[in-house]
Structure formats: structure tokens, C-alpha cells
Design a protein around this motif. Structure first.
Motif, PDB file in Angstrom:
ATOM      1  N   GLY A   1       0.416  -0.790   0.430  1.00 26.59           N
ATOM      2  CA  GLY A   1       0.150   0.081  -0.118  1.00 26.59           C
ATOM      3  C   GLY A   1       0.920   0.866   0.899  1.00 26.59           C
ATOM      4  O   GLY A   1       0.210   2.066  -0.128  1.00 26.59           O
ATOM      5  N   ILE A   2       1.868   0.951   0.352  1.00 31.42           N
ATOM      6  CA  ILE A   2       3.053   2.036   0.002  1.00 31.42           C
ATOM      7  C   ILE A   2       3.301   2.972  -1.526  1.00 31.42           C
ATOM      8  O   ILE A   2       3.904   2.290  -2.500  1.00 31.42           O
ATOM      9  CB  ILE A   2       4.446   2.313   0.377  1.00 31.42           C
ATOM     10  CG1 ILE A   2       4.003   1.472   2.137  1.00 31.42           C
ATOM     11  CG2 ILE A   2       5.172   3.403   0.601  1.00 31.42           C
ATOM     12  CD1 ILE A   2       5.632   0.791   3.030  1.00 31.42           C
ATOM     13  N   PRO A   3       2.126   4.328  -1.618  1.00 31.24           N
ATOM     14  CA  PRO A   3       2.751   4.282  -3.045  1.00 31.24           C
ATOM     15  C   PRO A   3       4.462   4.703  -3.301  1.00 31.24           C
ATOM     16  O   PRO A   3       5.419   4.376  -2.982  1.00 31.24           O
ATOM     17  CB  PRO A   3       2.730   6.594  -2.909  1.00 31.24           C
ATOM     18  CG  PRO A   3       1.899   6.303  -1.507  1.00 31.24           C
ATOM     19  CD  PRO A   3       2.353   4.957  -0.834  1.00 31.24           C
ATOM     20  N   GLY A   4       4.722   3.812  -4.802  1.00 27.49           N
ATOM     21  CA  GLY A   4       5.689   3.664  -5.533  1.00 27.49           C
ATOM     22  C   GLY A   4       6.100   3.045  -6.174  1.00 27.49           C
ATOM     23  O   GLY A   4       5.473   1.707  -5.677  1.00 27.49           O
ATOM     24  N   ASP A   5       7.294   3.407  -7.339  1.00 26.67           N
ATOM     25  CA  ASP A   5       7.881   2.099  -8.404  1.00 26.67           C
ATOM     26  C   ASP A   5       8.429   1.219  -7.417  1.00 26.67           C
ATOM     27  O   ASP A   5       9.177   1.599  -7.288  1.00 26.67           O
ATOM     28  CB  ASP A   5       8.097   2.445  -9.484  1.00 26.67           C
ATOM     29  CG  ASP A   5       7.453   3.337 -10.096  1.00 26.67           C
ATOM     30  OD1 ASP A   5       5.710   3.161  -9.682  1.00 26.67           O
ATOM     31  OD2 ASP A   5       7.939   4.109 -11.393  1.00 26.67           O
ATOM     32  N   ARG A   6       7.882   0.069  -7.056  1.00 26.84           N
ATOM     33  CA  ARG A   6       9.287  -0.949  -6.388  1.00 26.84           C
ATOM     34  C   ARG A   6       8.247  -2.481  -6.873  1.00 26.84           C
ATOM     35  O   ARG A   6       6.823  -3.110  -7.361  1.00 26.84           O
ATOM     36  CB  ARG A   6       8.987  -0.382  -4.806  1.00 26.84           C
ATOM     37  CG  ARG A   6       7.989  -1.213  -4.118  1.00 26.84           C
ATOM     38  CD  ARG A   6       8.408  -0.440  -2.842  1.00 26.84           C
ATOM     39  NE  ARG A   6       8.668   0.169  -2.594  1.00 26.84           N
ATOM     40  CZ  ARG A   6       7.628   1.713  -2.988  1.00 26.84           C
ATOM     41  NH1 ARG A   6       6.581   1.685  -2.597  1.00 26.84           N
ATOM     42  NH2 ARG A   6       7.980   2.893  -2.335  1.00 26.84           N
ATOM     43  N   VAL A   7       9.399  -3.342  -5.949  1.00 27.89           N
ATOM     44  CA  VAL A   7       9.193  -5.522  -6.104  1.00 27.89           C
ATOM     45  C   VAL A   7       9.491  -5.106  -4.658  1.00 27.89           C
ATOM     46  O   VAL A   7      10.022  -4.593  -4.105  1.00 27.89           O
ATOM     47  CB  VAL A   7      10.436  -5.131  -6.718  1.00 27.89           C
ATOM     48  CG1 VAL A   7       9.941  -7.261  -6.692  1.00 27.89           C
ATOM     49  CG2 VAL A   7      10.546  -5.256  -8.210  1.00 27.89           C
ATOM     50  N   VAL A   8       7.967  -5.828  -4.279  1.00 22.47           N
ATOM     51  CA  VAL A   8       7.962  -6.489  -3.111  1.00 22.47           C
ATOM     52  C   VAL A   8       7.879  -7.566  -3.382  1.00 22.47           C
ATOM     53  O   VAL A   8       7.119  -8.428  -3.642  1.00 22.47           O
ATOM     54  CB  VAL A   8       6.503  -5.768  -2.149  1.00 22.47           C
ATOM     55  CG1 VAL A   8       6.001  -6.456  -1.249  1.00 22.47           C
ATOM     56  CG2 VAL A   8       6.772  -4.187  -2.247  1.00 22.47           C
TER      57      VAL A   8
ATOM     58  N   ARG B   1      12.210  -0.106 -16.702  1.00 23.37           N
ATOM     59  CA  ARG B   1      12.153  -0.141 -17.990  1.00 23.37           C
ATOM     60  C   ARG B   1      10.554   0.710 -17.684  1.00 23.37           C
ATOM     61  O   ARG B   1      10.970   1.839 -18.537  1.00 23.37           O
ATOM     62  CB  ARG B   1      11.680  -1.340 -18.610  1.00 23.37           C
ATOM     63  CG  ARG B   1      11.362  -0.922 -19.959  1.00 23.37           C
ATOM     64  CD  ARG B   1      11.681  -2.120 -21.067  1.00 23.37           C
ATOM     65  NE  ARG B   1      11.201  -3.443 -20.275  1.00 23.37           N
ATOM     66  CZ  ARG B   1      11.284  -4.449 -19.685  1.00 23.37           C
ATOM     67  NH1 ARG B   1      12.024  -4.715 -18.867  1.00 23.37           N
ATOM     68  NH2 ARG B   1       9.751  -5.393 -19.637  1.00 23.37           N
ATOM     69  N   GLN B   2       9.464   0.067 -17.806  1.00 18.07           N
ATOM     70  CA  GLN B   2       8.040   1.435 -17.429  1.00 18.07           C
ATOM     71  C   GLN B   2       7.341   1.405 -16.050  1.00 18.07           C
ATOM     72  O   GLN B   2       6.473   1.816 -16.409  1.00 18.07           O
ATOM     73  CB  GLN B   2       7.538   0.222 -18.578  1.00 18.07           C
ATOM     74  CG  GLN B   2       7.079  -0.794 -17.426  1.00 18.07           C
ATOM     75  CD  GLN B   2       6.446  -1.884 -18.642  1.00 18.07           C
ATOM     76  OE1 GLN B   2       6.857  -1.904 -19.655  1.00 18.07           O
ATOM     77  NE2 GLN B   2       6.041  -3.474 -18.685  1.00 18.07           N
ATOM     78  N   GLY B   3       8.247   1.588 -15.176  1.00 15.35           N
ATOM     79  CA  GLY B   3       7.477   1.917 -13.801  1.00 15.35           C
ATOM     80  C   GLY B   3       6.889   0.948 -12.754  1.00 15.35           C
ATOM     81  O   GLY B   3       6.194  -0.075 -13.582  1.00 15.35           O
ATOM     82  N   GLY B   4       5.692   1.365 -12.939  1.00 10.52           N
ATOM     83  CA  GLY B   4       4.786   0.654 -12.239  1.00 10.52           C
ATOM     84  C   GLY B   4       5.371  -0.240 -10.912  1.00 10.52           C
ATOM     85  O   GLY B   4       6.638  -0.402  -9.976  1.00 10.52           O
TER      86      GLY B   4
END
Length: 387
Positions: free
Chosen positions: A116-123, A191-194
Motif C-alpha cells: 500500500g505504500i506509493p511508489g514504483d518498487r518490487v515487493v 523500464r516502464q515503472g509500476g
């Protein structure tokens, strides 16, 4: 002056919320340049004491497993049991591109918090059986994951029970799969965010790592079984004068088999004549227990009196598949590992001396791998007090 090579994960911040399953995954990222930050509760994580102690007289130095798995990482103290601590965790995660978390039933709120934390990342979430499915809520351990993953079924003797492979292999395998998946997802984010949520099951990772069992089933519609009888005729551990070797070259691998028979013949050993009999290469020879026992006697007589080093050298010269069976004390002196400079010294400030560590589990064209000592709890606590 030549510029040092750019390390692959330089500039990447990874928040390490692992315990057992993902600790090696995050270590792999640290070795290649990522800033890996372990989040620890007051007093430190329990994994600091994992493995035999580095120095029984100095418990603050921690355990051997911790020294290996936490090498190259930083640590902070953060009490996520409090609301203030969770707010601090959110702030920390918001600065990171990757979070790796070992699922913990006592912290069921963690995955929703992280995603739920905003931002582009991998969990990436590692667990024994995955976040969904009929086993999702089951308790797990290395033994259970190896049993339900299938590798225990393939290990051991034919007459004995399934055997767990040592060394916590389910955690290591899950970490490797988790690291590879995380790296691929991170490339996509860059490469493309998200955002990506990766669900890594230790049981599933083991089930994908069953030696050649899946290929045997696909090609032959047979389920491999444990035990000597399931192995090819000329394959197994042979005791030499001062150690053991693993030799492999069954009759259906004609070059290997012929090279061994020729070696015996060249030295006047009776096996050089006996093993030329066509019965050894017959289709049903692999299942003939009498032949298998006779071969073990022949190979033991041929190699048993020889020094292991001489056996290895001659077998390799003759292009016979062979490998040393090393005890732990043998490894630092193994000629191949010495030549490859596999073991490295890593300074350990708490001990005042270097630890000898395994080096990179790969060899790349540029020297981008490096590591450092695991963070000492005293330093982490001092940093927390200053902060």
C-alpha cells in the motif's frame, strides 16, 4: 586511471525483512552493489545467533550462518510492533526500489502495508507454501518443504526412508528463485515503472529443482526413485587410499565406459578384460544386482589402493567424469577452488581478524562482486541511539 566497473545494482536500495527463507536472496543483491538494509527489532533479530558461534567466548560476534548471510548488509533498529515504528517502516520503504519479506503469521498486516505504500518498487514475499492455496496457512520448515517438494523422496537409500538434504537447502533454493524473480521484476520496473508483488513458495521452488526427475518423467514416463539401484551402473562414490571420488560413466555413455575399461587394460587389471563382456552393455544390465555388486568390487579393487589426487588426475586426463568428494576441511585446499580464488578473506571487526568466506557463486567478466562483514549489533544499537 581506469574507472572501476559499475556494479549491477548500484543505486538500488533494498529493505531486508527476511528471516530464514530470503536472507540469501538479499545477500546476493548486496554482493552486486545494492544498498541492503536489514530491519531489526530492539535487541536484534534471532538470526544473529544462527549457526555455530564464531567465538564461544565472544557471543556478541554472532553465529557463523549469520556472518555469511548478513555479509555486505547494513542494519537499523525499528520496532514495528508500535504504530510509530510502522510509520517509520513506511517512510523507509518509500525510499526503496525493492522489499524482500519472509511471511510471518504474527505480522499478517505486513503485506498489505508494504503493497500500500506509493511508489514504483518490487515487493517479494517468501513463504513455505505461498500466499494462496490450500497449504497457505500451514506451518513449515526445511524438512517439510523438502518432503512436500519431492527432493527428500529422491534422497537416501532404496531400503531406507526419504532423506532431508543438509544445509537448509529449501531456504537457499527459495532465495535463489526469489532473487532471480526479483531481478527480472526490477528490470521491468526500471523500464516502464509500476509495482510487482512476487509470491515465492519454498515448496514450489524445491519442486522445480528435482535434479533431472521432471525430464525423466517427460521423456520416459517414469518416476525416478532413490537408491543405488536407480543410478547408472558405473556411477557412485568410490573410496581411494586417502579419500573418496564420485565417478560417473555408465555403459550407455560409451566413451566414458570405454575409457575406464581401457585404463584398467593399460595397467593390466583383470577388470580391463572382464568389463569388455557384452553383458555389461546389455539393456537390462542396469537392473542386474549381481552385475552391480561385481562392478563395485572391480572398481574398488582398481582404485582403492591409489592416492586420490593421482586418481583424479589420471581420470581427467582420460576424459572420465570424476569429482572429489571433499570433507569440509578439504575445501580450502581443493586445487580447482584455489585456482579460482573461490575463498576470500573478509574483515570481521568484532573478532579482530578475517573470516574465510566462500566467494561469488558465479564468475562474471568484470570484477563487480564484493562483500563486507555483517553488521555488529553494538554498532546497530549505537546508530539507533544517535538517530
Amino acid at each position: 586511471m581506469t574507472e572501476p566497473p559499475v556494479r549491477p545494482f548500484r543505486g538500488i536500495r533494498l529493505i531486508d525483512l527476511t528471516l530464514e527463507l530470503g536472507a540469501y536472496a538479499t545477500r546476493l543483491f548486496a554482493d552486486l552493489g545494492a544498498e541492503v538494509i536489514r530491519v531489526e527489532p530492539p535487541g536484534g533479530r534471532a538470526d544473529r545467533r544462527a549457526g555455530p558461534p564464531l567465538d564461544p567466548a565472544r557471543p556478541e560476534a554472532g553465529g557463523a550462518a549469520f556472518a555469511f548471510l548478513a555479509a555486505g548488509k547494513a542494519s537499523i533498529v525499528l520496532d514495528d510492533a508500535s504504530e510509530a515504528g510502522r510509520a517509520a517502516l513506511r517512510d523507509l520503504v518509500s525510499t526503496a526500489q525493492v522489499v524482500v519479506y519472509d511471511a510471518d503469521e504474527r505480522r499478517s498486516w505486513m503485506v498489505p502495508l508494504l503493497t500500500g505504500i506509493p511508489g514504483d518498487r518490487v515487493v517479494t514475499v517468501l513463504s513455505w507454501f505461498g500466499l494462496t492455496g490450500p497449504y497457505a496457512d500451514f506451518a513449515g520448515c526445511d524438512l517439510v518443504a523438502q518432503a512436500l517438494g519431492g527432493i527428500a523422496y529422491l534422497s537416501g537409500t532404496a531400503e531406507g526412508p526419504p532423506l532431508r538434504i543438509g544445509g537448509g537447502q529449501s531456504a537457499i533454493v527459495a532465495s535463489i528463485y526469489g532473487a532471480v524473480g526479483t531481478a527480472a521484476a526490477l528490470a521491468d520496473v526500471e523500464r516502464q515503472g509500476g509495482r510487482h508483488l512476487l509470491d515465492v513458495s519454498a515448496q514450489e521452488a524445491i519442486a522445480h529443482s528435482l535434479q533431472n526427475a521432471p525430464q525423466v518423467y517427460d521423456l520416459e514416463h517414469a518416476v525416478p526413485r532413490r537408491g543405488v539401484a536407480a543410478a547408472p551402473l558405473m556411477q557412485g562414490i568410490v573410496t581411494c587410499r586417502d579419500g573418496a571420488v564420485l565417478i560417473a560413466g555408465p555403459p550407455f555413455m560409451a566413451d566414458q565406459w570405454n575409457n575406464l575399461v581401457r585404463w584398467m587394460a593399460d595397467e593390466g587389471h583383470p577388470g580391463g578384460t572382464r568389463l569388455r563382456d557384452p553383458e555389461w552393455t546389455a539393456p537390462d544390465a542396469q537392473a542386474d544386482h549381481a552385475l552391480r555388486a561385481e562392478f563395485r568390487d572391480i572398481i574398488a579393487d582398481f582404485l582403492g589402493h591409489r592416492p586420490r589426487a593421482a586418481v583424479l588426475e589420471e581420470a581427467m586426463r582420460r576424459k572420465i567424469l570424476i569429482a572429489p568428494v571433499n570433507a569440509m576441511a578439504d575445501l580450502p585446499h581443493d586445487p580447482q577452488l584455489v585456482h579460482r580464488r573461490f575463498f576470500r578473506g573478509v574483515a570481521h571487526p568484532a573478532l579482530g581478524r578475517d573470516l574465510v568466506f566462500p566467494g561469488a557463486p558465479y564468475r562474471l567478466s568484470e570484477p563487480v562482486w564484493q562483500t563486507a562483514a555483517a553488521p555488529a549489533l553494538a554498532d546497530v544499537a549505537a546508530a539507533a541511539e544517535e538517530g
